[in-house]
Design a protein around this motif. Structure first.
Motif, short mmCIF file in Angstrom:
data_model
loop_
_atom_site.label_atom_id
_atom_site.label_comp_id
_atom_site.label_asym_id
_atom_site.label_seq_id
_atom_site.Cartn_x
_atom_site.Cartn_y
_atom_site.Cartn_z
N HIS A 1 0.83 -1.22 0.00
CA HIS A 1 0.00 0.00 0.00
C HIS A 1 0.86 1.27 0.00
CE1 HIS A 1 -3.30 -2.75 0.71
NE2 HIS A 1 -2.69 -3.20 1.80
N LEU A 2 1.91 1.26 -0.81
CA LEU A 2 2.78 2.44 -0.91
C LEU A 2 2.02 3.61 -1.53
CD1 LEU A 2 5.55 3.88 -0.84
CD2 LEU A 2 5.97 2.93 -3.12
N ARG A 3 2.16 4.76 -0.90
CA ARG A 3 1.57 6.00 -1.40
C ARG A 3 2.59 7.12 -1.26
NH1 ARG A 3 -3.43 8.33 -2.47
NH2 ARG A 3 -3.73 10.48 -1.79
N LYS A 4 2.79 7.87 -2.32
CA LYS A 4 3.70 9.01 -2.29
C LYS A 4 3.00 10.21 -2.90
CE LYS A 4 7.33 11.50 -1.71
NZ LYS A 4 7.69 11.95 -0.35
N VAL A 5 2.88 11.26 -2.08
CA VAL A 5 2.19 12.48 -2.49
C VAL A 5 3.17 13.65 -2.40
CG1 VAL A 5 0.27 14.06 -2.03
CG2 VAL A 5 -0.01 11.59 -1.67
N PHE A 6 3.23 14.45 -3.45
CA PHE A 6 4.04 15.65 -3.45
C PHE A 6 3.13 16.87 -3.32
CE2 PHE A 6 6.59 12.62 -5.89
CZ PHE A 6 7.83 12.74 -5.26
N ARG A 7 3.59 17.86 -2.59
CA ARG A 7 2.87 19.14 -2.51
C ARG A 7 3.56 20.13 -3.44
NH1 ARG A 7 -0.97 19.28 1.10
NH2 ARG A 7 -1.14 21.54 0.91
N VAL A 8 2.79 20.63 -4.39
CA VAL A 8 3.33 21.51 -5.43
C VAL A 8 2.72 22.89 -5.30
CG1 VAL A 8 3.58 21.85 -7.92
CG2 VAL A 8 3.62 19.53 -6.97
N ARG A 9 3.57 23.90 -5.27
CA ARG A 9 3.07 25.27 -5.17
C ARG A 9 2.52 25.71 -6.52
NH1 ARG A 9 6.56 29.88 -2.22
NH2 ARG A 9 6.10 28.40 -0.53
N GLU A 10 1.30 26.25 -6.49
CA GLU A 10 0.67 26.72 -7.72
C GLU A 10 1.22 28.09 -8.09
OE1 GLU A 10 -3.53 26.63 -7.12
OE2 GLU A 10 -3.66 24.52 -7.68
N ARG A 11 1.51 28.23 -9.35
CA ARG A 11 2.06 29.50 -9.83
C ARG A 11 0.96 30.53 -10.00
NH1 ARG A 11 5.43 30.32 -15.50
NH2 ARG A 11 5.88 32.56 -15.22
N ALA A 12 1.18 31.70 -9.44
CA ALA A 12 0.19 32.78 -9.54
C ALA A 12 0.46 33.62 -10.78
CB ALA A 12 0.25 33.66 -8.30
N ARG A 13 -0.60 34.04 -11.44
CA ARG A 13 -0.47 34.87 -12.63
C ARG A 13 -0.81 36.31 -12.29
NH1 ARG A 13 0.11 32.24 -17.36
NH2 ARG A 13 -0.19 29.98 -17.37
#
Length: 333
Positions: free
Chosen positions: A9-21
């Motif tokens: 049950h391996l799970r890997k989640v990355f948190r990615v910063r959303e680029r603001a326009r």
């Protein structure tokens, strides 16, 4: 016998910063940045026995490299159980490093401005190899990989195929129990790919080394491995031996016939004529409709056969069929 590699049950989640326009949005993002989660690996479970050679295949972004980095201790899993040689890769990374070898096709462990021989000497110190043992092991690998005439050249002067052979030797110096290979033949020509595949397969057999190989090239899968894990959008789709994969997904055979006659005439249900040439006919046989034996018997009865071969379809077709079936399943989920 305990597993060499075990995932549950391996799970890997990355948190990615959303680029603001826009300027104002960029200023707000400095104070209160917005992030989103990207699931790279989602509930993946499998086990690999010692000595197995396993292909780990999937399209770009499927989660292959992320899984390898978790297994080698480079990344920490978000959730799930991970064991490599009985160790937790994240907590026991230093101990595990002495027992595994890694080759990342797009990342080099060799110093580009130094000869590969110098990197080998450095790695022998890092892995605390006895001098006599190191010399014997290096001599064995240099001979096996045919790199005696290139290891004194700066790595930057080597061709890609030569560098990959040196990369493999560097990863095998300390006799690893597991070899992780991430796209080891990427960018190589046909001859170099075949050489690398043969060397990895033979070295795995000789050393009893477990191999987990990721690749987009189905030739790597067929040339090195006995079993295939297919991952798509972070989820494990299939885990089967290569031959079972062939029979399950494409129950067809290809028949190639060379005849004295310029054209072979055959009209049987389940038999489709592929693009052919004079005196050479290519047929595709649907095994669910008709057996190959009936097709061959009809060919021999109706023409003077000079040569005949029966082959499985290319592995590319199998993988394409798997991905095609995965897309509707993902949409329903």
């Amino acid at each position: 016998m305990p597993h060499a590699i075990e995932l549950a049950h391996l799970r890997k989640v990355f948190r990615v910063r959303e680029r603001a326009r826009g300027f104002a949005a960029s200023l707000r993002a400095l104070i209160a940045p917005r992030e989103r989660e990207v699931v790279a690996v989602d509930d993946v479970s499998f086990a690999i026995a010692p000595g197995e050679r396993v292909a780990f295949v999937g399209p770009n972004g499927a989660g292959k490299s992320t899984t390898l980095k978790v297994l080698s201790g480079i990344l920490q899993p978000t959730a799930g159980l991970v064991r490599v040689l009985g160790l937790d890769p994240g907590r026991d990374r230093a101990r595990l490093a002495f027992r595994i070898g890694t080759v990342f096709g797009q990342r080099s462990q060799l110093w580009s401005h130094l000869p590969a021989a110098d990197t080998f000497d450095l790695l022998a110190r890092i892995y605390e190899l006895e001098p006599a043992e190191y010399r014997q092991r290096r001599s064995e690998l240099v001979s096996s990989f045919a790199i005696a005439d290139i290891i004194e050249k700066p790595v930057r002067q080597l061709s890609l195929g030569e560098r990959m052979r040196c990369e493999l030797v560097a990863s095998l110096l300390h006799r690893p129990e597991i070899l992780f290979l991430d796209e080891p033949t990427i960018g190589l020509d046909v001859v170099a790919k075949a050489t690398i595949r043969d060397l990895v397969r033979e070295r795995g057999r000789r050393d009893g080394c477990t191999v987990l190989l990721t690749s987009h090239d189905t030739g790597d899968m067929e040339g090195v491995c006995e079993r295939v894990l297919v991952i798509h959008q972070g989820r494990l789709l299939l885990d089967r031996p290569i031959e079972a994969l062939r029979k399950s997904f494409i129950p067809r055979k290809r028949v190639s016939v060379v005849t004295e006659e310029a054209e072979l005439r055959i009209d049987l249900p389940g038999v489709r004529r592929l693009p052919s040439a004079a005196h050479r006919t290519e047929l595709e046989v649907d095994l669910a409709v008709i057996g190959v034996d009936r097709v061959v018997a009809a060919i021999v009865a109706g023409a003077r056969v000079l040569d005949l071969s029966v082959e499985d379809p290319p592995m590319e077709e199998i993988v394409t069929a798997i991905y095609a079936g995965a897309a509707p399943a993902a949409a329903r989920a």
